[in-house]
Design a protein around this motif. Structure first.
Motif, PDB file in Angstrom:
ATOM      1  N   GLY A 314       0.855  -1.202  -0.089  1.00  0.00           N
ATOM      2  CA  GLY A 314       0.448  -0.432  -0.043  1.00  0.00           C
ATOM      3  C   GLY A 314       0.790   0.902  -0.113  1.00  0.00           C
ATOM      4  N   LEU A 315       2.096   1.424   0.994  1.00  0.00           N
ATOM      5  CA  LEU A 315       2.998   2.632   0.704  1.00  0.00           C
ATOM      6  C   LEU A 315       3.825   2.355  -0.767  1.00  0.00           C
ATOM      7  N   LEU A 316       3.787   1.295  -1.230  1.00  0.00           N
ATOM      8  CA  LEU A 316       4.784   2.310  -2.860  1.00  0.00           C
ATOM      9  C   LEU A 316       3.504   2.078  -3.752  1.00  0.00           C
ATOM     10  N   PHE A 317       2.195   1.338  -3.334  1.00  0.00           N
ATOM     11  CA  PHE A 317       0.575   2.177  -4.603  1.00  0.00           C
ATOM     12  C   PHE A 317       0.563   3.638  -4.208  1.00  0.00           C
ATOM     13  N   LEU A 318       0.912   4.146  -2.866  1.00  0.00           N
ATOM     14  CA  LEU A 318       0.721   5.584  -1.975  1.00  0.00           C
ATOM     15  C   LEU A 318       2.016   6.142  -3.817  1.00  0.00           C
ATOM     16  N   LEU A 319       2.873   6.525  -2.755  1.00  0.00           N
ATOM     17  CA  LEU A 319       4.425   6.748  -3.869  1.00  0.00           C
ATOM     18  C   LEU A 319       4.232   6.976  -4.712  1.00  0.00           C
ATOM     19  N   THR A 320       3.258   6.047  -5.575  1.00  0.00           N
ATOM     20  CA  THR A 320       3.361   5.609  -6.842  1.00  0.00           C
ATOM     21  C   THR A 320       2.080   6.323  -7.363  1.00  0.00           C
ATOM     22  N   ARG A 321       1.207   6.831  -6.791  1.00  0.00           N
ATOM     23  CA  ARG A 321       0.401   7.967  -6.811  1.00  0.00           C
ATOM     24  C   ARG A 321       0.620   8.919  -6.910  1.00  0.00           C
ATOM     25  N   GLU A 326       2.954  13.613  -9.754  1.00  0.00           N
ATOM     26  CA  GLU A 326       3.922  15.157  -9.587  1.00  0.00           C
ATOM     27  C   GLU A 326       4.168  15.743  -7.849  1.00  0.00           C
ATOM     28  N   ILE A 327       3.297  15.022  -6.941  1.00  0.00           N
ATOM     29  CA  ILE A 327       3.886  15.675  -5.852  1.00  0.00           C
ATOM     30  C   ILE A 327       5.616  15.200  -5.698  1.00  0.00           C
ATOM     31  N   LEU A 328       5.689  13.698  -5.501  1.00  0.00           N
ATOM     32  CA  LEU A 328       7.103  13.163  -5.817  1.00  0.00           C
ATOM     33  C   LEU A 328       7.628  13.378  -6.940  1.00  0.00           C
ATOM     34  N   LEU A 329       9.250  13.449  -6.684  1.00  0.00           N
ATOM     35  CA  LEU A 329      10.031  12.996  -8.083  1.00  0.00           C
ATOM     36  C   LEU A 329       9.910  11.799  -7.776  1.00  0.00           C
ATOM     37  N   PRO A 330       9.768  10.688  -9.564  1.00  0.00           N
ATOM     38  CA  PRO A 330       9.068   9.445  -9.183  1.00  0.00           C
ATOM     39  C   PRO A 330      10.935   9.231  -9.013  1.00  0.00           C
TER      40      PRO A 330
END
Length: 353
Positions: A314-321, A326-330
């Motif tokens: 779930g954390l990885l899915f959230l970071l992907t979203r 464009e809230i975080l750099l990929p």
């Protein structure tokens, strides 16, 4: 060692396929029941929708099935005292986990390989059937910039463009206009059919040379601009799909046109790197399994492992979203977490070597 490989592999693969097909069937059944009334009344399209839905479900279910299969397999071995028996026969912890790890890497490589093909567009095809009742992707009323040209397209469909206007601009002055009724991609460039070319003189002077108009049945234009890239730019979607090859090709074009590649990098990392968190997460949790069930509540321990796996996923899915928005750099939202899991998993493996 071949006997141990076949034995441990059979136990892991049995658990993997049971979980993978069960979760896929559950995912497909729930989605199909929820959207049944919205689907077009066509048996062919309904079957295609189920097929594309099954393909799109793999991106969510495969990593979970890989890790959860290990938990199910190892806990069955602990309950029947098979795990401690393997250790007693001389196998180390690393040798036991090595075979499931190889299978997990194999499944991830197969998934990445499929994403080089149209398999990557399964979710988009599914959405098109649900929204428009067609499989093909369509777009319309598009104005885009390519090199020194501005291109207007009334409608796009597969590898055909309709009512295309190409404005050649230099220093904010229009040099020429090409209007074509249709355009088809021939592999390197576009064949503009029933085209009309209007050339504008550099210096417009009364009684001097004026506009020159030429008509062509077929001329070539828009070199090195593939339909896949055009579709990615022209389709107005909140979350467009990319295959790995299209993402790489699009990135080259976007860099030349000074367009942000954040969405492209997010899609590329998701297709290439994200699945590989599962094999290394397997390595991390494996070394916390007990040898026997005598001193542990296996039901409670299994529940804890399942919750931890779902939290990481779930954390990885959230970071992907967050990366897609464009809230975080990929590189921070996708690449860094996966490399952290890879480093921790490798550390545990070499620690017990």
């Amino acid at each position: 060692m071949s006997i141990f490989f076949r034995y441990i592999s059979s136990l892991y693969l049995k658990s993997f396929f049971i979980l993978f097909f069960s979760l896929t069937f559950f995912f497909v059944a729930i989605d199909f029941l929820l959207n049944f009334n919205r689907l077009p009344k066509s048996a062919n399209l309904e079957l295609l929708y189920i097929f594309f839905l099954t393909c799109s479900a793999a991106s969510y279910i495969l990593p979970l099935a890989i890790v959860l299969a290990l938990v199910l397999c190892i806990f069955n071995m602990i309950r029947s005292n098979e795990l401690v028996s393997l250790y007693a026969l001389g196998l180390s912890k690393n040798q036991v986990i090595f075979y499931p790890f190889l299978w997990a890497m194999f499944f991830c490589c197969v998934y990445v390989g499929l994403n080089f093909s149209s398999f990557a567009y399964a979710d988009e095809y599914k959405s098109n059937i649900l929204k428009r009742g067609v499989v093909d992707r369509e777009g319309g009323d598009v104005l885009i910039k390519y090199n020194d040209k501005f291109i207007y397209i009334q409608k796009t469909s597969s590898q055909t463009l309709y009512n295309v206007k190409i404005f050649d601009v230099k220093n904010l002055d229009i040099q020429s206009i090409i209007h074509a009724k249709t355009a088809k991609f021939n592999g390197d460039s576009w064949d503009l059919n029933d085209a009309k070319a209007i050339n504008v003189p550099q210096n417009l002077i009364v009684s001097k040379e004026g506009l020159s108009i030429e008509e062509f049945k077929n001329i070539k234009g828009l070199e090195d601009f593939s339909p896949k890239i055009l579709e990615r730019i022209s389709l107005v979607e909140s979350n467009p799909s990319y295959s790995i090859l299209d993402a790489l090709e699009s990135m080259v074009i976007f860099v030349k046109q000074n367009i942000s590649t954040n969405t492209l990098r997010t899609s590329l990392y998701s297709l290439v790197l994200t699945p590989f968190f599962a094999p290394f997460l397997m390595l991390i949790i494996y070394y916390y399994f007990p040898l026997t069930a005598r001193f542990f509540n296996l039901a409670l321990l299994a529940f804890v492992f399942f919750v931890c796996i779902l939290l990481v996923w779930g954390l990885l899915f959230l970071l992907t979203r967050l990366s897609e928005n464009e809230i975080l750099l990929p590189e921070l939202g996708i690449m860094l977490p996966v490399f952290i899991l890879m480093s921790i998993g490798s550390f545990y493996y070499f620690k017990h070597k």
